[in-house]
Design a protein around this motif. Sequence first.
Motif, PDB file in Angstrom:
ATOM      1  N   UNK A 158       0.816  -1.212   0.000  1.00 39.53           N
ATOM      2  CA  UNK A 158       0.000   0.000   0.000  1.00 39.53           C
ATOM      3  C   UNK A 158       0.853   1.268   0.000  1.00 39.53           C
ATOM      4  N   UNK A 159       2.106   1.125  -0.462  1.00 42.05           N
ATOM      5  CA  UNK A 159       2.957   2.298  -0.585  1.00 42.05           C
ATOM      6  C   UNK A 159       2.374   3.245  -1.629  1.00 42.05           C
ATOM      7  N   UNK A 160       2.598   4.542  -1.453  1.00 45.00           N
ATOM      8  CA  UNK A 160       2.119   5.529  -2.422  1.00 45.00           C
ATOM      9  C   UNK A 160       2.907   5.393  -3.723  1.00 45.00           C
ATOM     10  N   UNK A 161       2.210   5.125  -4.814  1.00 42.14           N
ATOM     11  CA  UNK A 161       2.886   4.946  -6.095  1.00 42.14           C
ATOM     12  C   UNK A 161       3.668   6.183  -6.502  1.00 42.14           C
ATOM     13  N   UNK A 162       3.058   7.357  -6.361  1.00 45.95           N
ATOM     14  CA  UNK A 162       3.719   8.583  -6.797  1.00 45.95           C
ATOM     15  C   UNK A 162       4.964   8.867  -5.963  1.00 45.95           C
ATOM     16  N   UNK A 166       8.830   8.517  -7.351  1.00 45.49           N
ATOM     17  CA  UNK A 166       9.708   9.682  -7.269  1.00 45.49           C
ATOM     18  C   UNK A 166      10.952   9.340  -6.454  1.00 45.49           C
ATOM     19  N   UNK A 167      10.792   8.527  -5.422  1.00 38.70           N
ATOM     20  CA  UNK A 167      11.924   8.152  -4.577  1.00 38.70           C
ATOM     21  C   UNK A 167      12.952   7.335  -5.339  1.00 38.70           C
ATOM     22  N   UNK A 168      12.527   6.641  -6.393  1.00 41.22           N
ATOM     23  CA  UNK A 168      13.461   5.830  -7.178  1.00 41.22           C
ATOM     24  C   UNK A 168      14.571   6.685  -7.789  1.00 41.22           C
ATOM     25  N   UNK A 206       0.110   9.483   9.557  1.00 44.05           N
ATOM     26  CA  UNK A 206       1.246   9.703   8.657  1.00 44.05           C
ATOM     27  C   UNK A 206       0.839   9.588   7.197  1.00 44.05           C
ATOM     28  N   UNK A 207       1.405  10.468   6.371  1.00 48.61           N
ATOM     29  CA  UNK A 207       1.141  10.494   4.939  1.00 48.61           C
ATOM     30  C   UNK A 207       2.468  10.472   4.182  1.00 48.61           C
ATOM     31  N   UNK A 208       2.464   9.991   2.934  1.00 42.97           N
ATOM     32  CA  UNK A 208       3.684  10.020   2.125  1.00 42.97           C
ATOM     33  C   UNK A 208       4.260  11.432   2.066  1.00 42.97           C
TER      34      UNK A 208
END
Length: 263
Positions: A158-162, A166-168, A206-208
């Motif tokens: 359930x990690x935030x895709x966006x 971006x973290x990649x 907590x939010x991304x």
Amino acid sequence: MKRFHVLSAFVCVICLGLTSTILAENRKGDSVRPDTQAPVISIKNEEDVIQIVQGNEFDLSNYVAVSDNSNEFHLMSYGKVDVDKVDEYTLDLVAIDAGGNATAKTLTVKVITQEEMDELIVQEQQRILEEEQELIRMREQQRAKEIQAMMASEVSSDVSDSAYDFALNYIGMGGWCTDVAQAFIDGYFGSGYNIFDTYPVSASEAMPGDIIYYSESGLGSQHYAVYLGGESALHGNFNGTTIIRSIYLDGGSAPQFYRLSGR
């Protein structure tokens, strides 16, 4: 630029004369297979232009090498280098072997000042340093990808895709964990946010993009990460590189979540 021209006919006469002499000295019978391979003239260090400091001695043998299968050859040089005068000079080189095979090559010699040579040395050192840094960066990226692949199972579904995508962009990035976190925030949200200007939120809130703080990273120091959703975070300086992995650190304290002021 000075260039000393040698008439082709003059060179040919000399070459033919040397050829006749060499052939006469080395002829052992008509059954000997003739040598048809020409000598090879190579410039040592593969430099296009030889640069020497004004006033220094110029020895052609330090820069030019000749190879030939007969090991019997003559190297002739036409031209002159004035080591006392800053200028660019051209030498015409001719190598001829015992079989009469000849090779020609042009060598450019540039006489420069000591100051110019010092600057070239600095530039070369900088080039080498940049190549070493790039090699280190590539190795770190590869190492980070390998670590990331091993820890892929720790990335929450359930990690935030966006945020994750971006973290990649930061995988393999060097620097302190705070540097990586700030770089991500600047890129993801835009400038104007500071990872130290925050207020606490609960884990359920907590939010991304929130900042995670660890009073103990498991290595005897504090640590900062960027929350990506679920149980995943972007960790800078994790064993010397940047990766995405669980918010829970082996031997570390429990994660504490903070939201950027103004969000």
